[in-house]
Design a protein around this motif. Structure first.
Motif, short mmCIF file in Angstrom:
data_model
loop_
_atom_site.label_atom_id
_atom_site.label_comp_id
_atom_site.label_asym_id
_atom_site.label_seq_id
_atom_site.Cartn_x
_atom_site.Cartn_y
_atom_site.Cartn_z
N ASP A 68 85.27 74.66 47.25
CA ASP A 68 85.32 74.10 45.91
C ASP A 68 86.20 75.02 45.07
N ASP A 69 86.21 74.84 43.77
CA ASP A 69 87.08 75.63 42.90
C ASP A 69 86.79 77.13 42.96
N SER A 70 85.57 77.50 43.37
CA SER A 70 85.22 78.93 43.40
C SER A 70 85.52 79.57 44.75
N GLY A 71 85.89 78.79 45.76
CA GLY A 71 86.22 79.35 47.08
C GLY A 71 85.59 78.56 48.21
N CYS A 72 85.61 79.13 49.40
CA CYS A 72 85.08 78.47 50.59
C CYS A 72 83.88 79.25 51.12
N ASP A 76 75.44 78.90 55.23
CA ASP A 76 74.46 79.92 54.83
C ASP A 76 74.82 80.62 53.53
N GLY A 77 75.92 80.19 52.89
CA GLY A 77 76.32 80.74 51.61
C GLY A 77 77.31 81.90 51.67
N LEU A 78 77.58 82.42 52.87
CA LEU A 78 78.54 83.51 53.00
C LEU A 78 79.96 83.01 52.76
N THR A 79 80.78 83.85 52.15
CA THR A 79 82.17 83.51 51.87
C THR A 79 82.97 83.48 53.17
N VAL A 80 83.83 82.49 53.31
CA VAL A 80 84.69 82.39 54.48
C VAL A 80 85.89 83.31 54.27
N VAL A 88 96.81 76.22 53.47
CA VAL A 88 97.58 75.14 52.84
C VAL A 88 97.74 73.92 53.74
N GLY A 89 97.71 74.10 55.05
CA GLY A 89 97.84 72.96 55.96
C GLY A 89 96.70 71.98 55.82
N CYS A 90 95.58 72.43 55.23
CA CYS A 90 94.42 71.57 55.04
C CYS A 90 94.10 71.34 53.57
N GLY A 91 95.05 71.65 52.71
CA GLY A 91 94.84 71.40 51.29
C GLY A 91 94.01 72.47 50.60
N GLU A 92 93.85 73.63 51.24
CA GLU A 92 93.10 74.73 50.64
C GLU A 92 94.07 75.71 49.99
N ALA A 93 93.49 76.70 49.33
CA ALA A 93 94.31 77.79 48.79
C ALA A 93 95.00 78.51 49.95
N PRO A 94 96.16 79.09 49.72
CA PRO A 94 96.88 79.77 50.80
C PRO A 94 96.10 80.96 51.37
N THR A 95 96.19 81.14 52.66
CA THR A 95 95.66 82.33 53.32
C THR A 95 96.74 83.40 53.26
N SER A 96 96.39 84.63 53.61
CA SER A 96 97.40 85.69 53.64
C SER A 96 98.50 85.34 54.64
N GLY A 97 98.13 84.67 55.73
CA GLY A 97 99.13 84.24 56.70
C GLY A 97 100.11 83.22 56.13
N ASP A 98 99.60 82.31 55.28
CA ASP A 98 100.48 81.35 54.62
C ASP A 98 101.47 82.08 53.72
N VAL A 99 100.97 83.07 52.97
CA VAL A 99 101.82 83.83 52.06
C VAL A 99 102.87 84.62 52.85
#
Length: 122
Positions: A68-72, A76-80, A88-99
């Motif tokens: 969601d807007d706050s992250g993935c 269990d509630g842990l941050t991905v 970005v390939g899945c419409g998410e915020a860029p990963t460090s690899g994308d950058v």
């Protein structure tokens, strides 16, 4: 990665991204690991080929987490961690690899650091 690579060591093969190495990792002939831009390009191509038919952009269906807007987060509630997200390939915020891939692709065109910074908005 090892920085004790002998001067005569050569690249045996690029690490496959499924081996859980950082992008650009090369298996060297002396048994060490080393970053190479050629292996980084190879890994970027591997990632692109795997994402040719990405999940529905904007969803995380089948990936084991939700965003969601706050992250993935996992169920269990842990941050991905970024390296475990699709990016970005899945419409998410860029990963460090994308950058990093964006920088490599830009610099490979012969552009200067300043030109890439302007193009990439960094």
């Amino acid at each position: 990665m090892s920085n004790g690579t002998s001067i005569c060591a050569t690249v045996v093969e690029c690490a496959d991204i499924s081996e859980h190495y950082e992008f650009g990792t090369a298996h060297m002939s002396d048994g060490s690991l080393m970053y190479t831009s050629d292996c980084n390009a190879y890994n970027q191509q591997q990632k692109a080929e795997q994402q040719e038919t990405p999940a529905d952009p904007g969803t995380t269906a089948g990936r084991g987490y939700t965003c969601d807007d706050s992250g993935c987060t996992y169920p269990d509630g842990l941050t991905v961690p970024g390296y475990q997200r699709c990016g970005v390939g899945c419409g998410e915020a860029p990963t460090s690899g994308d950058v990093q891939g964006g920088w490599v692709a830009c610099l490979d065109t012969g552009a200067t650091m300043d030109q890439c910074r302007e193009q990439l908005g960094n």
